[in-house]
Design a protein around this motif. Sequence first.
Motif, PDB file in Angstrom:
ATOM      1  N   LEU A   1       0.858  -1.190   0.048  1.00 36.36           N
ATOM      2  CA  LEU A   1       0.011   0.041   0.042  1.00 36.36           C
ATOM      3  C   LEU A   1       0.830   1.275  -0.036  1.00 36.36           C
ATOM      4  CD1 LEU A   1      -2.087  -2.184   1.586  1.00 36.36           C
ATOM      5  CD2 LEU A   1      -3.370  -0.095   1.742  1.00 36.36           C
ATOM      6  N   ARG A   2       2.140   1.143  -0.161  1.00 38.09           N
ATOM      7  CA  ARG A   2       3.076   2.374  -0.218  1.00 38.09           C
ATOM      8  C   ARG A   2       3.252   3.271   1.138  1.00 38.09           C
ATOM      9  NH1 ARG A   2       5.115   6.735  -3.035  1.00 38.09           N
ATOM     10  NH2 ARG A   2       7.325   6.217  -3.464  1.00 38.09           N
ATOM     11  N   PHE A   3       2.724   2.419   2.344  1.00 38.88           N
ATOM     12  CA  PHE A   3       3.087   3.067   3.547  1.00 38.88           C
ATOM     13  C   PHE A   3       4.666   3.095   4.022  1.00 38.88           C
ATOM     14  CE2 PHE A   3      -1.471   1.807   4.783  1.00 38.88           C
ATOM     15  CZ  PHE A   3      -1.878   3.162   4.455  1.00 38.88           C
ATOM     16  N   LEU A   4       5.275   2.015   3.468  1.00 41.45           N
ATOM     17  CA  LEU A   4       6.590   1.995   3.924  1.00 41.45           C
ATOM     18  C   LEU A   4       7.557   1.738   2.349  1.00 41.45           C
ATOM     19  CD1 LEU A   4       6.884  -0.699   6.810  1.00 41.45           C
ATOM     20  CD2 LEU A   4       7.286   1.807   6.623  1.00 41.45           C
ATOM     21  N   GLU A   5       8.777   2.118   2.750  1.00 39.88           N
ATOM     22  CA  GLU A   5       9.722   2.296   1.340  1.00 39.88           C
ATOM     23  C   GLU A   5      10.566   1.003   1.665  1.00 39.88           C
ATOM     24  OE1 GLU A   5      10.470   4.047  -2.391  1.00 39.88           O
ATOM     25  OE2 GLU A   5       8.991   4.672  -0.685  1.00 39.88           O
ATOM     26  N   PRO A   6      10.863   0.030   0.721  1.00 41.14           N
ATOM     27  CA  PRO A   6      11.693  -0.933   0.783  1.00 41.14           C
ATOM     28  C   PRO A   6      13.098  -0.505   0.732  1.00 41.14           C
ATOM     29  CG  PRO A   6      10.740  -1.111  -1.468  1.00 41.14           C
ATOM     30  CD  PRO A   6      10.100   0.033  -0.617  1.00 41.14           C
TER      31      PRO A   6
ATOM     32  N   ASP B   1       6.964   0.371 -11.465  1.00 37.33           N
ATOM     33  CA  ASP B   1       7.579   0.547 -10.186  1.00 37.33           C
ATOM     34  C   ASP B   1       6.458   1.424  -8.818  1.00 37.33           C
ATOM     35  OD1 ASP B   1       8.817   0.166  -7.626  1.00 37.33           O
ATOM     36  OD2 ASP B   1      10.600   0.598  -8.601  1.00 37.33           O
ATOM     37  N   LEU B   2       6.130   0.798  -8.007  1.00 34.93           N
ATOM     38  CA  LEU B   2       5.291   1.606  -7.292  1.00 34.93           C
ATOM     39  C   LEU B   2       5.990   3.012  -6.620  1.00 34.93           C
ATOM     40  CD1 LEU B   2       3.607  -1.025  -4.733  1.00 34.93           C
ATOM     41  CD2 LEU B   2       2.593   0.050  -6.941  1.00 34.93           C
ATOM     42  N   ALA B   3       7.354   2.870  -6.423  1.00 36.69           N
ATOM     43  CA  ALA B   3       8.259   4.019  -6.077  1.00 36.69           C
ATOM     44  C   ALA B   3       7.732   5.514  -7.088  1.00 36.69           C
ATOM     45  CB  ALA B   3       9.542   3.748  -6.149  1.00 36.69           C
ATOM     46  N   SER B   4       7.556   4.906  -8.209  1.00 40.91           N
ATOM     47  CA  SER B   4       7.224   6.067  -9.155  1.00 40.91           C
ATOM     48  C   SER B   4       5.961   6.581  -9.117  1.00 40.91           C
ATOM     49  CB  SER B   4       7.612   5.588 -10.722  1.00 40.91           C
ATOM     50  OG  SER B   4       6.656   4.790 -11.094  1.00 40.91           O
ATOM     51  N   LEU B   5       5.056   5.989  -8.399  1.00 46.04           N
ATOM     52  CA  LEU B   5       3.783   6.418  -8.165  1.00 46.04           C
ATOM     53  C   LEU B   5       3.422   7.113  -6.981  1.00 46.04           C
ATOM     54  CD1 LEU B   5       1.860   3.113  -9.568  1.00 46.04           C
ATOM     55  CD2 LEU B   5       2.314   5.193 -10.835  1.00 46.04           C
ATOM     56  N   GLU B   6       2.556   7.955  -6.758  1.00 49.81           N
ATOM     57  CA  GLU B   6       2.206   8.436  -5.506  1.00 49.81           C
ATOM     58  C   GLU B   6       1.388   7.625  -4.708  1.00 49.81           C
ATOM     59  OE1 GLU B   6      -0.218  12.016  -6.454  1.00 49.81           O
ATOM     60  OE2 GLU B   6       1.633  13.253  -7.261  1.00 49.81           O
ATOM     61  N   GLY B   7       1.716   7.873  -3.191  1.00 47.99           N
ATOM     62  CA  GLY B   7       0.983   6.965  -2.686  1.00 47.99           C
ATOM     63  C   GLY B   7      -0.697   6.936  -2.628  1.00 47.99           C
ATOM     64  N   ASP B   8      -1.261   8.026  -3.012  1.00 48.92           N
ATOM     65  CA  ASP B   8      -2.723   7.952  -3.115  1.00 48.92           C
ATOM     66  C   ASP B   8      -3.131   7.100  -4.436  1.00 48.92           C
ATOM     67  OD1 ASP B   8      -3.194   9.304  -0.846  1.00 48.92           O
ATOM     68  OD2 ASP B   8      -3.203  11.382  -1.777  1.00 48.92           O
ATOM     69  N   GLN B   9      -2.261   7.433  -5.516  1.00 46.44           N
ATOM     70  CA  GLN B   9      -2.155   6.791  -6.620  1.00 46.44           C
ATOM     71  C   GLN B   9      -2.406   5.054  -6.439  1.00 46.44           C
ATOM     72  OE1 GLN B   9       0.681   8.187  -8.996  1.00 46.44           O
ATOM     73  NE2 GLN B   9      -0.730   8.672 -10.766  1.00 46.44           N
ATOM     74  N   VAL B  10      -1.331   4.714  -5.723  1.00 47.15           N
ATOM     75  CA  VAL B  10      -1.433   3.277  -5.207  1.00 47.15           C
ATOM     76  C   VAL B  10      -2.479   2.744  -4.643  1.00 47.15           C
ATOM     77  CG1 VAL B  10      -0.144   1.481  -3.920  1.00 47.15           C
ATOM     78  CG2 VAL B  10       1.066   3.235  -5.430  1.00 47.15           C
ATOM     79  N   ARG B  11      -2.844   3.729  -3.467  1.00 47.82           N
ATOM     80  CA  ARG B  11      -4.119   3.218  -2.741  1.00 47.82           C
ATOM     81  C   ARG B  11      -5.577   3.289  -3.230  1.00 47.82           C
ATOM     82  NH1 ARG B  11      -0.095   5.022   0.891  1.00 47.82           N
ATOM     83  NH2 ARG B  11      -0.837   7.322   0.582  1.00 47.82           N
ATOM     84  N   SER B  12      -5.604   3.917  -4.467  1.00 53.56           N
ATOM     85  CA  SER B  12      -6.533   4.072  -5.327  1.00 53.56           C
ATOM     86  C   SER B  12      -6.728   2.558  -6.094  1.00 53.56           C
ATOM     87  CB  SER B  12      -6.865   4.909  -6.393  1.00 53.56           C
ATOM     88  OG  SER B  12      -5.765   4.849  -7.401  1.00 53.56           O
ATOM     89  N   VAL B  13      -5.927   2.068  -5.739  1.00 50.52           N
ATOM     90  CA  VAL B  13      -5.852   0.485  -6.417  1.00 50.52           C
ATOM     91  C   VAL B  13      -5.845  -0.875  -5.736  1.00 50.52           C
ATOM     92  CG1 VAL B  13      -4.765  -1.294  -8.094  1.00 50.52           C
ATOM     93  CG2 VAL B  13      -4.723   1.318  -8.855  1.00 50.52           C
ATOM     94  N   VAL B  14      -4.961  -0.680  -4.700  1.00 51.99           N
ATOM     95  CA  VAL B  14      -4.848  -1.460  -3.696  1.00 51.99           C
ATOM     96  C   VAL B  14      -5.521  -1.050  -2.556  1.00 51.99           C
ATOM     97  CG1 VAL B  14      -3.317  -2.869  -2.174  1.00 51.99           C
ATOM     98  CG2 VAL B  14      -2.560  -2.063  -4.544  1.00 51.99           C
ATOM     99  N   GLY B  15      -6.550  -1.912  -1.837  1.00 53.01           N
ATOM    100  CA  GLY B  15      -7.067  -1.507  -0.806  1.00 53.01           C
ATOM    101  C   GLY B  15      -6.911  -2.647   0.538  1.00 53.01           C
ATOM    102  N   LEU B  16      -7.073  -2.365   1.621  1.00 53.32           N
ATOM    103  CA  LEU B  16      -6.570  -3.080   2.829  1.00 53.32           C
ATOM    104  C   LEU B  16      -7.635  -3.417   3.861  1.00 53.32           C
ATOM    105  CD1 LEU B  16      -4.210  -4.117   4.490  1.00 53.32           C
ATOM    106  CD2 LEU B  16      -3.908  -1.805   5.586  1.00 53.32           C
ATOM    107  N   LEU B  17      -7.741  -4.552   4.386  1.00 50.85           N
ATOM    108  CA  LEU B  17      -8.758  -5.185   5.485  1.00 50.85           C
ATOM    109  C   LEU B  17      -7.768  -5.627   6.627  1.00 50.85           C
ATOM    110  CD1 LEU B  17     -11.304  -5.590   6.615  1.00 50.85           C
ATOM    111  CD2 LEU B  17     -11.456  -7.821   5.640  1.00 50.85           C
TER     112      LEU B  17
END
Length: 534
Positions: A371-376, A387-403
């Motif tokens: 979810l791009r809360f942490l950087e590897p 690469d997720l690093a090239s996307l903004e965090g909000d962009q990633v979380r518009s695709v990936v959801g968490l429960l």
Amino acid sequence: MVRPQRGVWWRLVLALVAGVAAAGSAVALLATSAWLITTAAAQPPVLILLVPIVAVRAFGVGRGVFRYVERLAGHDAAYRVLGETRARITGRLERIAPGGLSGRRQGDLLARLVLDVDAVLDLWLRVLLPVAVAMVTALATVALLALLLPTAGAAVAVAVLVACTVVPWLTARTAARAERRLAGERGDVAASATETLLTAGDIVAFNAVDDVLADFSASDARLAAAERRSAWSAGLGGALLVLCVGGASIAGLVLGSTANITGAVFAVLVLTPLALADVLGGIPAAAQLAIRVRAALGRVQELVDAPEPVREPATAVALPRGRDLEVKHLRVGYSDDDVLDGLSLDMPAGSRVVITGASGSGKSTLAAVLLRFLEPRDGEVLLDGVDLASLEGDQVRSVVGLLTQESHVFDTTIRENLLLAHPGASDLRLWRALYLARLGVFVEGLPDGLDTMVGEHGARLSGGERQRLAFARLLLADRDVLVLDEPTEHLDEETGRALLADLFQAAGRRTVVLLTHRPDLAPTHARRQAVHLP
């Protein structure tokens, strides 16, 4: 962090002017009254007394009016600064949460975001404005007395100088240790109270009430000790201020008795310094409070300065259309230790991936990376080759959801909890999400349906019902990749197995990544390609 915006400055200036006018009216009221009473005792023609009589009335009314304007303008400006500060802090915390807040207790965070941020009000209303008003009014009073009798004016100037420098210095010095401790002790008490309330059931079940209450009492005793020391310092400052004002009045009495002045002027020289007790009375408290404000805002600044767990790209690329996830040689850790080292995964769109491992093996860490809360530290996570690093965090979380195992359920209605994921969604969409999560029949049977209150943290729902409500909210958000981090942690085996079966079925064509240490609860077809984290 607390600097006012341009539109606030004129309100602060108005508050300062009104404050000086109010304090000046108080001094002028006493001086005029002293002159009037002394002059009237000689029974002069009444025309001589008309002007001072009107002046006494004007100063008495003006004091209240100017004080009202000062409070109104000052509070308006201070609350505007407070609102701007809270907005900036909230925006900053949104960028560093949750990784940048790890290791911080909930109660202490709450104390920093509420009690400590409120120190902005104290900074402007009880420190800066009172000191500025006192300084200006005291100088004007000294100038007035110096015109009447230079030696008396000099004596009052010395008293004012001592009251404005030595008294606050001694007050601050004696209170420094207590004031520095107060913010931290308040945070500890708030943290203890919050944790006790959240875990009250477990505390009673394990018969640990006495131990928890003893720890809470110890924290409260430390806070009370710091507050007593602070109160003692405030009393010392007040006593010293009274000595300074009293000394100025005595100086006027001694010097005026030997000077060639009228009785009315003599009364003004003796009584006017007493009005400075009210004018200068806020300075010792302001000096003491300044230390507390500095400590409180320092704690807030420490939180704001926490390093961001994720660095946003300078220029984000467009969000890819595909939803294939691939993890390559991922290495992630905290401090000097790697929790994940060399992990590689291939998760095509629509796949079901079960990742198992004991507590501490890195399951939640992997969820934070996805979810791009942490950087590897090394390796990469690719979303359809990007690469997720090239996307903004909000962009990633518009695709990936968490429960998660503790997805928050707010103390409001079922409808409002769902609308958090999709504001403005129709009732039809809400019911569809509930039925997909196998919660529709239950909600339909409730007397208030969607408008049923769920209680604090969903207390009126069972553990399985809370998780299904959280999952319905996730489905309503319509993410293409669903990360399920220990969703059955607090559920019994039968409920957990039924929940996972329903979650996998409701996910449809979405990609599902299940992170769990109970893989036996997952559907059989999903366990065939389970990945175990050492």
